[in-house]
Design an enzyme around this catalytic site. Structure first.
Site, mmCIF file in Angstrom:
data_model
loop_
_atom_site.group_PDB
_atom_site.id
_atom_site.type_symbol
_atom_site.label_atom_id
_atom_site.label_comp_id
_atom_site.label_asym_id
_atom_site.label_seq_id
_atom_site.Cartn_x
_atom_site.Cartn_y
_atom_site.Cartn_z
ATOM 1 N N HIS A 120 4.059 1.254 4.304
ATOM 2 C CA HIS A 120 2.671 1.040 3.833
ATOM 3 C C HIS A 120 1.652 1.459 4.902
ATOM 4 O O HIS A 120 0.523 1.778 4.559
ATOM 5 C CB HIS A 120 2.425 -0.396 3.341
ATOM 6 C CG HIS A 120 2.393 -1.473 4.376
ATOM 7 N ND1 HIS A 120 1.872 -2.722 4.127
ATOM 8 C CD2 HIS A 120 2.843 -1.504 5.651
ATOM 9 C CE1 HIS A 120 1.989 -3.479 5.210
ATOM 10 N NE2 HIS A 120 2.581 -2.768 6.152
ATOM 11 N N ASP A 131 -7.437 -1.941 -0.385
ATOM 12 C CA ASP A 131 -6.491 -2.890 0.213
ATOM 13 C C ASP A 131 -7.219 -4.221 0.361
ATOM 14 O O ASP A 131 -8.252 -4.290 1.043
ATOM 15 C CB ASP A 131 -6.033 -2.332 1.575
ATOM 16 C CG ASP A 131 -4.915 -3.133 2.222
ATOM 17 O OD1 ASP A 131 -4.835 -4.355 1.995
ATOM 18 O OD2 ASP A 131 -4.139 -2.525 2.981
ATOM 19 N N ASP A 175 -6.710 -6.633 2.101
ATOM 20 C CA ASP A 175 -6.836 -7.148 3.473
ATOM 21 C C ASP A 175 -8.101 -6.638 4.164
ATOM 22 O O ASP A 175 -8.400 -7.023 5.298
ATOM 23 C CB ASP A 175 -5.565 -6.904 4.306
ATOM 24 C CG ASP A 175 -5.315 -5.461 4.728
ATOM 25 O OD1 ASP A 175 -6.269 -4.664 4.815
ATOM 26 O OD2 ASP A 175 -4.138 -5.127 4.999
ATOM 27 N N HIS A 231 -6.923 -1.319 7.898
ATOM 28 C CA HIS A 231 -6.075 -0.345 8.590
ATOM 29 C C HIS A 231 -6.379 1.048 8.054
ATOM 30 O O HIS A 231 -7.027 1.192 7.019
ATOM 31 C CB HIS A 231 -4.610 -0.687 8.322
ATOM 32 C CG HIS A 231 -4.292 -2.153 8.525
ATOM 33 N ND1 HIS A 231 -4.306 -3.059 7.488
ATOM 34 C CD2 HIS A 231 -4.014 -2.842 9.651
ATOM 35 C CE1 HIS A 231 -4.025 -4.276 7.968
ATOM 36 N NE2 HIS A 231 -3.841 -4.171 9.275
ATOM 37 N N HIS A 234 0.799 -1.227 0.000
ATOM 38 C CA HIS A 234 0.000 0.000 0.000
ATOM 39 C C HIS A 234 0.837 1.286 0.000
ATOM 40 O O HIS A 234 0.279 2.376 -0.199
ATOM 41 C CB HIS A 234 -0.989 -0.013 1.178
ATOM 42 C CG HIS A 234 -2.333 0.556 0.839
ATOM 43 N ND1 HIS A 234 -3.466 0.313 1.579
ATOM 44 C CD2 HIS A 234 -2.730 1.391 -0.171
ATOM 45 C CE1 HIS A 234 -4.492 0.960 1.045
ATOM 46 N NE2 HIS A 234 -4.066 1.622 -0.015
ATOM 47 N N ASP A 274 -3.709 3.294 7.706
ATOM 48 C CA ASP A 274 -2.437 3.724 7.108
ATOM 49 C C ASP A 274 -2.178 5.207 7.376
ATOM 50 O O ASP A 274 -1.731 5.963 6.508
ATOM 51 C CB ASP A 274 -2.388 3.362 5.610
ATOM 52 C CG ASP A 274 -2.449 1.844 5.407
ATOM 53 O OD1 ASP A 274 -2.154 1.092 6.365
ATOM 54 O OD2 ASP A 274 -2.808 1.404 4.303
ATOM 55 N N GLU A 319 -1.805 -5.075 -2.010
ATOM 56 C CA GLU A 319 -1.526 -6.052 -0.929
ATOM 57 C C GLU A 319 -1.919 -7.483 -1.252
ATOM 58 O O GLU A 319 -2.017 -8.313 -0.340
ATOM 59 C CB GLU A 319 -2.141 -5.592 0.409
ATOM 60 C CG GLU A 319 -1.609 -4.246 0.924
ATOM 61 C CD GLU A 319 -0.220 -4.286 1.576
ATOM 62 O OE1 GLU A 319 0.341 -5.400 1.737
ATOM 63 O OE2 GLU A 319 0.297 -3.191 1.905
ATOM 64 N N ASP A 340 -10.031 -0.560 3.675
ATOM 65 C CA ASP A 340 -8.862 -1.167 4.314
ATOM 66 C C ASP A 340 -9.213 -1.596 5.745
ATOM 67 O O ASP A 340 -10.039 -0.946 6.405
ATOM 68 C CB ASP A 340 -7.749 -0.089 4.368
ATOM 69 C CG ASP A 340 -6.345 -0.650 4.559
ATOM 70 O OD1 ASP A 340 -6.204 -1.745 5.109
ATOM 71 O OD2 ASP A 340 -5.399 0.056 4.153
HETATM 72 N N1 LIG Z 1 -1.305 -1.332 4.148
HETATM 73 C C1 LIG Z 1 -1.254 -2.145 5.192
HETATM 74 N N2 LIG Z 1 -1.517 -3.413 5.084
HETATM 75 N N3 LIG Z 1 -0.921 -1.571 6.336
HETATM 76 C C2 LIG Z 1 -0.721 -2.304 7.583
HETATM 77 C C3 LIG Z 1 -0.292 -1.363 8.667
HETATM 78 C C4 LIG Z 1 -0.167 -2.048 9.988
HETATM 79 C C5 LIG Z 1 0.223 -1.136 11.148
HETATM 80 N N4 LIG Z 1 -0.816 -0.176 11.422
HETATM 81 C C6 LIG Z 1 1.541 -0.432 10.861
HETATM 82 O O1 LIG Z 1 1.615 0.757 10.815
HETATM 83 O O2 LIG Z 1 2.535 -1.075 10.684
HETATM 84 MN MN LIG Z 2 -3.495 -0.500 3.614
HETATM 85 MN MN LIG Z 3 -4.491 -3.020 5.305
#
Ligand SMILES: NC(=[NH2+])NCCC[C@H](N)C(=O)O
Ligand SMILES: [Mn+2]
Ligand SMILES: [Mn+2]
Length: 303
Positions: free
Chosen positions: A143, A230, A232, A128, A103, A130, A275, A126
């Site tokens: 990411h 994303d 995920d 998350h 990402h 980010d 991702e 997502d």
């Molecule tokens: N794009 C993603 N899958 N991001 C996951 C981030 C996970 C966590 N919040 C971090 O800053 O590391």
């Molecule tokens: Mn993400």
């Molecule tokens: Mn994510």
């Protein structure tokens, strides 16, 4: 898809923004899982810009190891090249469909878009948000900082890809499907007033109602809307091949409905899907899902 007369695919085989390697295989896996055939069947004119290439970064200029910004110089080199690549596609009047990659590539995609759209709306689907910065990141993985950087938060080298920033504004930014936030990210969402639809909101209100509001927020007073998706965000039962899976995600049907409603809204002017990590090897299930989801975004219907 609005305004554009064609779609241009751009693969970004990059994974150094994530904690786990392997998302660099995403673009090829999605193509092999049948994206060209899907576009053909939908009768949408499309071009393939192939896989993005970018220069090797200069030797790390920083005196200290960059523990809060892992692989910073690779991320910078990639995103400068992606800024130019995406900008070229918009200039040609085509709809950019970017295939990641992790990402962190959203930083370059949004830079390329924002050099054409001065009031760009963003729908970020997502698990998350980010929204970390070097001060709040628990991992140092860039990411997890891509949306923050695009909003102008964090290290200046990331916020000024393409030579300008911020790329987007919090009032036109919508998060959807969120179920894992770090403490600094919660603070950021509240302080900036970013619209955030968590899984709880989707459970209570249903995807249809939530998406209606998301379209309002991202579409009102903007001159383009980018979808950053994303994989995920889906439940790991549907999308196992991704670097940071988390249970309790979007169902297969909710994800399709979200993208069908976005298609119906007619506001989306660009998209990226990130991702997918085929190296995590549970077959081609996740890449195939990606192809199906892109179909819904581009108007595939049952009847
Ligand atoms: N794009 C993603 N899958 N991001 C996951 C981030 C996970 C966590 N919040 C971090 O800053 O590391
Ligand atoms: Mn993400
Ligand atoms: Mn994510």
């Amino acid at each position: 898809m609005t305004r554009a007369n064609s779609i241009t695919l751009l693969g970004v085989p990059f994974d150094l923004g994530a904690g786990r390697r392997g998302a660099c295989g995403g673009p090829e896996a999605i193509m092999q899982a049948g994206l060209p055939e899907k576009l053909q069947r939908l009768g949408i004119p499309w071009n393939d810009a192939g896989l993005l290439t970018w220069p090797e970064p200069q030797l790390e200029q920083d005196a200290l190891p960059l523990t809060a910004l892992k692989h910073l110089h690779d991320v910078l080199a990639l995103n400068e090249a992606l800024h130019a690549g995406v900008s070229r596609i918009v200039q040609q009047g085509s709809f950019p469909l970017v295939l990641g990659g992790d990402h962190s590539i959203a930083i370059g995609t949004l830079a390329g878009l924002a050099s054409h759209y001065s009031r760009l709306g963003v729908i970020w689907i997502d698990t998350h948000s980010d929204l970390n910065t070097p001060d709040t990141t628990p991992s140092g993985n860039i990411h997890g900082m891509a949306l923050a950087a695009s909003l102008g938060q964090g290290d200046e080298r990331l916020t000024r890809i393409g030579g300008f920033g911020p790329k987007i504004r919090p009032e036109h930014t919508v998060l959807l499907g969120v179920r894992d936030l770090d403490p600094g990210e919660k603070t950021c969402i509240k302080a900036q007033g970013i619209t955030c639809f968590t899984m709880h909101d989707i459970d209570r209100r249903g995807m249809s109602s939530v998406m209606e509001e998301a379209v309002q927020v991202a579409g009102k007073g903007t001159d383009g809307v980018h979808l950053s998706f994303d994989i995920d965000s889906l439940d790991p039962a549907e999308a196992p091949d991704t670097g940071t899976p988390l249970k309790g995600g979007l169902s297969y049907r909710e994800a399709h409905l979200a993208l069908e409603l976005l298609h119906e809204s007619g506001i989306v002017t660009s998209a990226e899907l990130v991702e997918v990590n085929p190296s995590l090897d549970t077959g081609q299930k996740t890449a195939q899902l990606a192809v199906e989801l892109i179909g819904s975004l581009l108007g595939e219907q049952i009847l």
